[in-house]
Design a protein around this motif. Structure first.
Motif, PDB file in Angstrom:
ATOM      1  N   ALA A 100      58.945  62.957  48.774  1.00 16.72           N
ATOM      2  CA  ALA A 100      58.098  61.863  49.301  1.00 16.72           C
ATOM      3  C   ALA A 100      56.734  62.077  48.791  1.00 16.72           C
ATOM      4  O   ALA A 100      55.769  61.105  49.233  1.00 16.72           O
ATOM      5  N   ALA A 101      56.227  63.144  48.451  1.00 14.78           N
ATOM      6  CA  ALA A 101      54.739  63.611  47.758  1.00 14.78           C
ATOM      7  C   ALA A 101      54.311  62.653  46.961  1.00 14.78           C
ATOM      8  O   ALA A 101      53.172  62.388  46.622  1.00 14.78           O
ATOM      9  N   ILE A 102      55.223  62.008  45.938  1.00 14.87           N
ATOM     10  CA  ILE A 102      55.120  61.440  44.806  1.00 14.87           C
ATOM     11  C   ILE A 102      54.835  59.816  44.950  1.00 14.87           C
ATOM     12  O   ILE A 102      54.458  59.163  44.131  1.00 14.87           O
ATOM     13  N   ILE A 103      55.204  59.397  46.391  1.00 14.33           N
ATOM     14  CA  ILE A 103      55.279  57.975  46.594  1.00 14.33           C
ATOM     15  C   ILE A 103      53.616  57.372  46.658  1.00 14.33           C
ATOM     16  O   ILE A 103      53.359  56.418  45.821  1.00 14.33           O
ATOM     17  N   PRO A 104      52.526  58.224  47.091  1.00 14.31           N
ATOM     18  CA  PRO A 104      51.203  57.787  46.834  1.00 14.31           C
ATOM     19  C   PRO A 104      50.845  57.636  45.354  1.00 14.31           C
ATOM     20  O   PRO A 104      50.031  56.614  44.902  1.00 14.31           O
ATOM     21  N   LEU A 105      51.144  58.844  44.578  1.00 21.51           N
ATOM     22  CA  LEU A 105      50.836  58.614  43.221  1.00 21.51           C
ATOM     23  C   LEU A 105      51.565  57.561  42.553  1.00 21.51           C
ATOM     24  O   LEU A 105      50.984  56.818  41.698  1.00 21.51           O
ATOM     25  N   GLY A 106      52.694  57.208  42.864  1.00 19.67           N
ATOM     26  CA  GLY A 106      53.393  56.265  42.478  1.00 19.67           C
ATOM     27  C   GLY A 106      52.954  54.925  42.717  1.00 19.67           C
ATOM     28  O   GLY A 106      52.712  53.992  41.750  1.00 19.67           O
ATOM     29  N   LEU A 107      52.397  54.730  43.869  1.00 13.93           N
ATOM     30  CA  LEU A 107      51.819  53.483  44.265  1.00 13.93           C
ATOM     31  C   LEU A 107      50.488  53.376  43.372  1.00 13.93           C
ATOM     32  O   LEU A 107      50.222  52.244  42.742  1.00 13.93           O
ATOM     33  N   MET A 108      49.517  54.440  43.162  1.00 12.75           N
ATOM     34  CA  MET A 108      48.565  54.404  42.484  1.00 12.75           C
ATOM     35  C   MET A 108      48.709  54.074  41.028  1.00 12.75           C
ATOM     36  O   MET A 108      48.046  53.463  40.401  1.00 12.75           O
ATOM     37  N   TYR A 109      49.614  54.577  40.241  1.00 15.17           N
ATOM     38  CA  TYR A 109      50.031  54.280  38.860  1.00 15.17           C
ATOM     39  C   TYR A 109      51.166  53.296  38.534  1.00 15.17           C
ATOM     40  O   TYR A 109      51.349  53.252  37.407  1.00 15.17           O
ATOM     41  N   PHE A 110      51.502  52.764  39.668  1.00 14.72           N
ATOM     42  CA  PHE A 110      52.775  52.020  39.140  1.00 14.72           C
ATOM     43  C   PHE A 110      52.496  50.799  37.904  1.00 14.72           C
ATOM     44  O   PHE A 110      53.208  50.636  37.204  1.00 14.72           O
ATOM     45  N   ARG A 111      51.372  50.066  38.276  1.00 10.38           N
ATOM     46  CA  ARG A 111      51.189  48.817  37.551  1.00 10.38           C
ATOM     47  C   ARG A 111      50.719  49.559  36.140  1.00 10.38           C
ATOM     48  O   ARG A 111      51.201  49.021  35.160  1.00 10.38           O
ATOM     49  N   ALA A 112      50.130  50.685  36.102  1.00 14.53           N
ATOM     50  CA  ALA A 112      49.864  51.042  34.750  1.00 14.53           C
ATOM     51  C   ALA A 112      51.043  51.485  33.938  1.00 14.53           C
ATOM     52  O   ALA A 112      51.009  51.502  32.772  1.00 14.53           O
ATOM     53  N   TRP A 113      52.080  51.853  34.754  1.00 11.60           N
ATOM     54  CA  TRP A 113      53.264  52.409  33.975  1.00 11.60           C
ATOM     55  C   TRP A 113      53.988  51.343  33.643  1.00 11.60           C
ATOM     56  O   TRP A 113      54.680  51.329  32.490  1.00 11.60           O
ATOM     57  N   CYS A 114      54.002  50.151  34.374  1.00 14.32           N
ATOM     58  CA  CYS A 114      54.621  48.889  33.948  1.00 14.32           C
ATOM     59  C   CYS A 114      53.948  48.464  32.474  1.00 14.32           C
ATOM     60  O   CYS A 114      54.551  47.637  31.813  1.00 14.32           O
ATOM     61  N   ARG A 115      52.884  48.564  32.283  1.00 12.84           N
ATOM     62  CA  ARG A 115      51.961  48.174  31.194  1.00 12.84           C
ATOM     63  C   ARG A 115      52.312  49.211  29.708  1.00 12.84           C
ATOM     64  O   ARG A 115      51.862  48.693  28.847  1.00 12.84           O
ATOM     65  N   LEU A 116      52.979  50.267  29.848  1.00 12.27           N
ATOM     66  CA  LEU A 116      53.302  51.079  28.965  1.00 12.27           C
ATOM     67  C   LEU A 116      54.350  50.540  28.063  1.00 12.27           C
ATOM     68  O   LEU A 116      54.973  49.491  28.639  1.00 12.27           O
ATOM     69  N   ALA A 144      52.259  48.143  45.557  1.00  9.50           N
ATOM     70  CA  ALA A 144      51.436  48.732  44.288  1.00  9.50           C
ATOM     71  C   ALA A 144      50.623  47.694  43.715  1.00  9.50           C
ATOM     72  O   ALA A 144      49.640  47.884  43.242  1.00  9.50           O
ATOM     73  N   CYS A 145      51.363  46.527  43.584  1.00  9.96           N
ATOM     74  CA  CYS A 145      50.818  45.259  42.999  1.00  9.96           C
ATOM     75  C   CYS A 145      49.387  44.847  43.634  1.00  9.96           C
ATOM     76  O   CYS A 145      48.528  44.331  43.323  1.00  9.96           O
ATOM     77  N   GLN A 146      49.549  44.862  45.221  1.00  9.44           N
ATOM     78  CA  GLN A 146      48.397  44.471  45.929  1.00  9.44           C
ATOM     79  C   GLN A 146      47.091  45.177  45.716  1.00  9.44           C
ATOM     80  O   GLN A 146      45.898  44.757  45.662  1.00  9.44           O
ATOM     81  N   TRP A 147      47.398  46.624  45.847  1.00 14.81           N
ATOM     82  CA  TRP A 147      46.190  47.429  45.631  1.00 14.81           C
ATOM     83  C   TRP A 147      45.375  47.308  44.251  1.00 14.81           C
ATOM     84  O   TRP A 147      44.393  47.230  43.973  1.00 14.81           O
ATOM     85  N   ASP A 148      46.281  47.057  43.406  1.00 17.04           N
ATOM     86  CA  ASP A 148      45.895  46.938  41.953  1.00 17.04           C
ATOM     87  C   ASP A 148      45.020  45.939  41.731  1.00 17.04           C
ATOM     88  O   ASP A 148      44.233  45.865  40.811  1.00 17.04           O
ATOM     89  N   LYS A 149      45.181  44.769  42.367  1.00 15.16           N
ATOM     90  CA  LYS A 149      44.446  43.616  42.284  1.00 15.16           C
ATOM     91  C   LYS A 149      42.901  43.777  42.651  1.00 15.16           C
ATOM     92  O   LYS A 149      42.050  43.329  42.115  1.00 15.16           O
ATOM     93  N   LYS A 150      42.786  44.618  43.803  1.00 18.92           N
ATOM     94  CA  LYS A 150      41.483  45.034  44.001  1.00 18.92           C
ATOM     95  C   LYS A 150      40.831  46.152  43.674  1.00 18.92           C
ATOM     96  O   LYS A 150      39.557  46.437  43.357  1.00 18.92           O
ATOM     97  N   ARG A 151      41.778  47.303  43.398  1.00 13.98           N
ATOM     98  CA  ARG A 151      41.295  48.400  42.859  1.00 13.98           C
ATOM     99  C   ARG A 151      40.114  49.333  43.471  1.00 13.98           C
ATOM    100  O   ARG A 151      39.530  49.809  43.149  1.00 13.98           O
ATOM    101  N   GLN A 152      40.346  49.067  45.074  1.00 13.48           N
ATOM    102  CA  GLN A 152      39.392  49.736  45.787  1.00 13.48           C
ATOM    103  C   GLN A 152      40.226  50.508  46.695  1.00 13.48           C
ATOM    104  O   GLN A 152      41.347  50.622  47.041  1.00 13.48           O
ATOM    105  N   ILE A 153      39.717  52.095  46.924  1.00 12.09           N
ATOM    106  CA  ILE A 153      40.477  53.175  47.185  1.00 12.09           C
ATOM    107  C   ILE A 153      40.926  52.924  48.546  1.00 12.09           C
ATOM    108  O   ILE A 153      42.134  53.595  48.933  1.00 12.09           O
ATOM    109  N   GLN A 154      40.132  52.177  49.411  1.00  9.03           N
ATOM    110  CA  GLN A 154      40.815  51.976  50.894  1.00  9.03           C
ATOM    111  C   GLN A 154      42.079  51.069  50.869  1.00  9.03           C
ATOM    112  O   GLN A 154      42.893  51.283  51.580  1.00  9.03           O
TER     113      GLN A 154
END
Length: 298
Positions: free
Chosen positions: A149-165, A227-237
């Motif tokens: 489960a520890a990789i879930i937060p990192l997955g959320l952080m980089y999911f959209r970037a991964w989709c663009r690869l 993952a997509c919602q946070w990616d729109k605003k790109r704010q850490i909170q």
């Protein structure tokens, strides 16, 4: 408080799952065959066990919670300011669930405090998938070798970037993480693959037995949406809000499914380990502390 309570009298065995694993390792015995003081078997993966060796030598693996919290508070202080770190310290200190984790020498919350610290650092340093492809593969693979489960937060952080690869990069990134993860198990695999892979209570079984395929039909769309919602605003909170929502939903879905399946709706029975909800607490506290930080991640 930790030293006042005799850990052998606790009805929680997260501490002994790590302590006894390391004890077996130092004695030359296969570590995943070590039983806890309650007769169970340990589920933490190799990297998380290795991290606890210094605390084992000090005689108390529960000290890791103070080390992980110190790392988070230091990160908040260096990247933001003293007031942010102080606010975080008081929020943890006033949390009954955190006090409980400390009292029973649990390592669960320590794991996710480290993940939250890592995310703050990655965000501040503007570590992107495009520019830091290989280091992120290694980091994610190592984090995966603490708890799945520890990789879930990192997955959320980089999911959209991964989709663009490109497709080849997507496959390379995914296979790279799995390869690093497997390599952390390689010494144990060569030592005794029968007990690592086919033992009834091996760590893979213990970390995945609560989940159900049906739950992921709900969880995966929520993960993608968050993952997509946070990616729109790109704010850490907003990233920490997404982590909170996804981790809490994962636990609640699992509990709900098991309740329906078993007919046991007593949330406070021994069937349900409600401390898994604490996985989200570091992200909730960081979200509160950083709610006024308006800097964005390009």
């Amino acid at each position: 408080m930790q030293y006042y309570i005799d850990p052998d009298n606790l009805k929680v065995d997260r501490w002994s799952a790590i302590h006894n694993f390391i004890a077996y390792l130092f004695e030359g015995k296969y570590p995943y065959m070590a039983q806890t003081h309650l007769g169970g078997y340990g589920s933490p993966f190799p990297i998380w066990q290795i991290v606890h060796i210094p605390f084992y030598i000090l005689g108390n693996v529960g000290l890791s919670v103070f080390a992980s919290l110190s790392i988070l508070l230091f990160t908040l202080k260096k990247i933001y300011n003293n007031a942010t770190a102080t606010q975080g310290m008081f929020l943890f200190a006033l949390s009954p669930s955190f006090i409980y984790e400390v009292a029973v020498r649990s390592d669960l919350i320590s794991n996710f405090i480290i993940v939250a610290s890592t995310i703050i650092w990655l965000y501040h340093k503007k570590i992107t998938l495009h520019k830091h492809f290989k280091p992120l593969i290694i980091m994610t693979g190592l984090l995966m070798s603490t708890r799945l489960a520890a990789i879930i937060p990192l997955g959320l952080m980089y999911f959209r970037a991964w989709c663009r690869l490109h497709m080849t990069q997507k496959v390379e990134f995914t296979i790279g993480i799995i390869t690093i993860f497997i390599l952390t198990f390689l010494p144990l695999l060569l030592w005794d693959y029968q007990h690592l892979l086919f033992f009834r209570y091996n760590p893979f079984v213990l970390q995945s037995r609560q989940g159900h395929l049906f739950d992921f039909l709900i969880f995966v769309p929520l993960f993608i949406f968050s993952a997509c919602q946070w990616d729109k605003k790109r704010q850490i909170q907003e990233l920490f809000r997404a982590c909170t929502n996804v981790l809490l939903t994962l636990v609640i879905l699992t509990f709900a499914h098991n309740m329906i399946k078993s007919g046991n709706y007593d949330l406070f029975s021994s069937t349900y380990d409600i401390t898994y909800l604490n996985m989200a607490m570091p992200f909730i506290i960081c979200m509160i502390c950083l709610s006024n930080k308006k800097n964005s991640y390009p």
